[in-house]
Write an enzyme that holds these catalytic residues in place. Structure first.
Site, PDB file in Angstrom:
ATOM      1  N   ARG A  69      -9.889  -5.953  15.547  1.00 42.64           N
ATOM      2  CA  ARG A  69     -11.090  -6.138  15.579  1.00 42.64           C
ATOM      3  C   ARG A  69     -11.901  -6.768  16.708  1.00 42.64           C
ATOM      4  O   ARG A  69     -13.094  -6.851  16.528  1.00 42.64           O
ATOM      5  CB  ARG A  69     -11.265  -7.790  14.010  1.00 42.64           C
ATOM      6  CG  ARG A  69     -10.751  -5.900  13.090  1.00 42.64           C
ATOM      7  CD  ARG A  69     -10.567  -7.509  11.760  1.00 42.64           C
ATOM      8  NE  ARG A  69      -9.737  -8.491  11.249  1.00 42.64           N
ATOM      9  CZ  ARG A  69     -10.295  -9.135  10.966  1.00 42.64           C
ATOM     10  NH1 ARG A  69     -10.869  -9.857  10.799  1.00 42.64           N
ATOM     11  NH2 ARG A  69      -8.997 -10.127  11.289  1.00 42.64           N
ATOM     12  N   GLU A 106      -3.334 -17.328  11.897  1.00 43.16           N
ATOM     13  CA  GLU A 106      -3.185 -18.179  10.444  1.00 43.16           C
ATOM     14  C   GLU A 106      -2.514 -17.951   9.329  1.00 43.16           C
ATOM     15  O   GLU A 106      -2.061 -19.238   8.353  1.00 43.16           O
ATOM     16  CB  GLU A 106      -4.917 -18.385   9.765  1.00 43.16           C
ATOM     17  CG  GLU A 106      -5.150 -19.292   8.424  1.00 43.16           C
ATOM     18  CD  GLU A 106      -6.570 -19.253   8.178  1.00 43.16           C
ATOM     19  OE1 GLU A 106      -7.074 -17.949   8.347  1.00 43.16           O
ATOM     20  OE2 GLU A 106      -7.012 -19.349   7.299  1.00 43.16           O
TER      21      GLU A 106
HETATM   22  O1  LIG Z   1      -7.365 -17.877  15.657  1.00 40.62           O
HETATM   23  P1  LIG Z   1      -6.293 -16.947  14.820  1.00 40.62           P
HETATM   24  O2  LIG Z   1      -6.389 -18.127  13.976  1.00 40.62           O
HETATM   25  O3  LIG Z   1      -5.143 -17.187  15.833  1.00 40.62           O
HETATM   26  O4  LIG Z   1      -6.895 -16.237  13.839  1.00 40.62           O
HETATM   27  C1  LIG Z   1      -7.753 -14.926  14.416  1.00 40.62           C
HETATM   28  C2  LIG Z   1      -7.257 -13.331  14.729  1.00 40.62           C
HETATM   29  O5  LIG Z   1      -6.773 -13.201  13.317  1.00 40.62           O
HETATM   30  C3  LIG Z   1      -7.187 -11.754  13.269  1.00 40.62           C
HETATM   31  O6  LIG Z   1      -6.550 -10.696  13.596  1.00 40.62           O
HETATM   32  P2  LIG Z   1      -5.518 -10.209  13.264  1.00 40.62           P
HETATM   33  O7  LIG Z   1      -4.321 -10.595  13.721  1.00 40.62           O
HETATM   34  O8  LIG Z   1      -4.750 -10.610  11.762  1.00 40.62           O
HETATM   35  O9  LIG Z   1      -5.651  -8.907  13.371  1.00 40.62           O
HETATM   36  P3  LIG Z   1      -6.474  -7.679  13.061  1.00 40.62           P
HETATM   37  O10 LIG Z   1      -8.175  -8.175  14.082  1.00 40.62           O
HETATM   38  O11 LIG Z   1      -5.771  -6.320  13.319  1.00 40.62           O
HETATM   39  O12 LIG Z   1      -6.481  -7.277  11.684  1.00 40.62           O
HETATM   40  C4  LIG Z   1      -9.128 -11.909  13.817  1.00 40.62           C
HETATM   41  O13 LIG Z   1      -9.206 -10.492  13.971  1.00 40.62           O
HETATM   42  C5  LIG Z   1      -8.157 -12.484  14.932  1.00 40.62           C
HETATM   43  O14 LIG Z   1      -7.460 -11.879  16.048  1.00 40.62           O
HETATM   44  N1  LIG Z   2     -10.315 -15.967   6.980  1.00 41.04           N
HETATM   45  C1  LIG Z   2      -9.489 -14.939   7.773  1.00 41.04           C
HETATM   46  N2  LIG Z   2     -10.859 -13.850   7.712  1.00 41.04           N
HETATM   47  C2  LIG Z   2     -10.651 -12.617   8.574  1.00 41.04           C
HETATM   48  N3  LIG Z   2      -9.573 -13.203   9.830  1.00 41.04           N
HETATM   49  C3  LIG Z   2      -9.056 -14.037  10.043  1.00 41.04           C
HETATM   50  N4  LIG Z   2      -8.159 -14.396  10.992  1.00 41.04           N
HETATM   51  C4  LIG Z   2      -6.904 -15.776  10.238  1.00 41.04           C
HETATM   52  N5  LIG Z   2      -8.440 -15.909   9.324  1.00 41.04           N
HETATM   53  C5  LIG Z   2      -9.597 -14.852   9.005  1.00 41.04           C
END
Ligand SMILES: O=P(O)(O)OC[C@H]1O[C@H](OP(=O)(O)OP(=O)(O)O)[C@H](O)[C@@H]1O
Ligand SMILES: Nc1ncnc2[nH]cnc12
Length: 182
Positions: A69, A106
């Site tokens: 994202r 998370e």
């Molecule tokens: O601060 P944090 O606890 O590390 O979480 C944040 C990360 O989690 C989500 O990505 P995700 O790994 O879900 O992957 P995506 O963007 O491919 O959906 C979001 O886009 C961040 O990259």
């Molecule tokens: N609550 C949340 N919503 C969207 N992206 C996330 N990545 C980690 N935590 C998230």
């Protein structure tokens, strides 16, 4: 570097276009979905511009966008700031030689990779992602970029879940700009 704060009506407009989805992808997580912001032609441009504001005038060689994202606004941000864009990707996605690093989410663990021929020693890098939760992803990306000799100049997020305290894992001397704090 300016530290612009958006006013309440603008914040409410943007927040009104972030969808909260309970129990995704796991029970207990309230997922913050930015797809409504992307779908709206005006809010897509507005959000992109607002993300760039605090970093105008800064010397930036690359915006590093975190998969997946972080790619959505990341290339707009790079273009607006006249910087290149470097994708930091999940394992096995980048085709050429990579550096990698493990990190905690998370909701799970993962690792990040970057092409070895992207960021070079001394390059100024702005890290961008859609959302900071625990800060684990951004901290891991920082370590990866520093391993390559990159100079991180700041962090840019569309959204920050402030209660999770992710900022403590980032360099306290660097600007952390989150458009929306929830
Ligand atoms: O601060 P944090 O606890 O590390 O979480 C944040 C990360 O989690 C989500 O990505 P995700 O790994 O879900 O992957 P995506 O963007 O491919 O959906 C979001 O886009 C961040 O990259
Ligand atoms: N609550 C949340 N919503 C969207 N992206 C996330 N990545 C980690 N935590 C998230």
């Amino acid at each position: 570097m300016a530290h612009s704060n958006i006013d309440k009506s603008l914040r409410d407009l943007l927040l009104g276009n972030v969808r909260s989805v309970p129990n995704f992808p796991k029970p207990g997580i309230i997922f913050k979905d930015i797809t409504p912001l992307l779908q709206d032609r005006y809010l897509l441009e507005l959000t992109s511009r607002l993300l760039a504001e605090p970093f105008r005038g800064a010397k930036i060689d690359f915006v590093a966008g975190l998969e997946s994202r972080g790619f959505l606004f990341g290339t707009n941000l790079a273009q607006d700031l006249h910087a290149g864009f470097v994708p930091i990707r999940k394992p096995g996605k980048l085709p050429a030689s990579t550096h990698s690093i493990e990190y905690e989410l998370e909701y799970g663990t993962d690792s990040l990779e970057v092409h070895t021929d992207s960021i070079q020693s001394g390059d100024n890098v702005l890290i961008h992602d859609d959302l900071m939760a625990t800060g684990g992803t951004s901290a891991a990306a920082s370590n990866l970029i520093r391993k390559m000799g990159g100079n991180i100049i700041g962090y840019s997020f569309v959204m920050e879940i402030s209660a999770l305290g992710g900022r403590r894992f980032l360099d306290q001397n660097l600007p952390v700009h989150s458009l929306l704090k929830v």
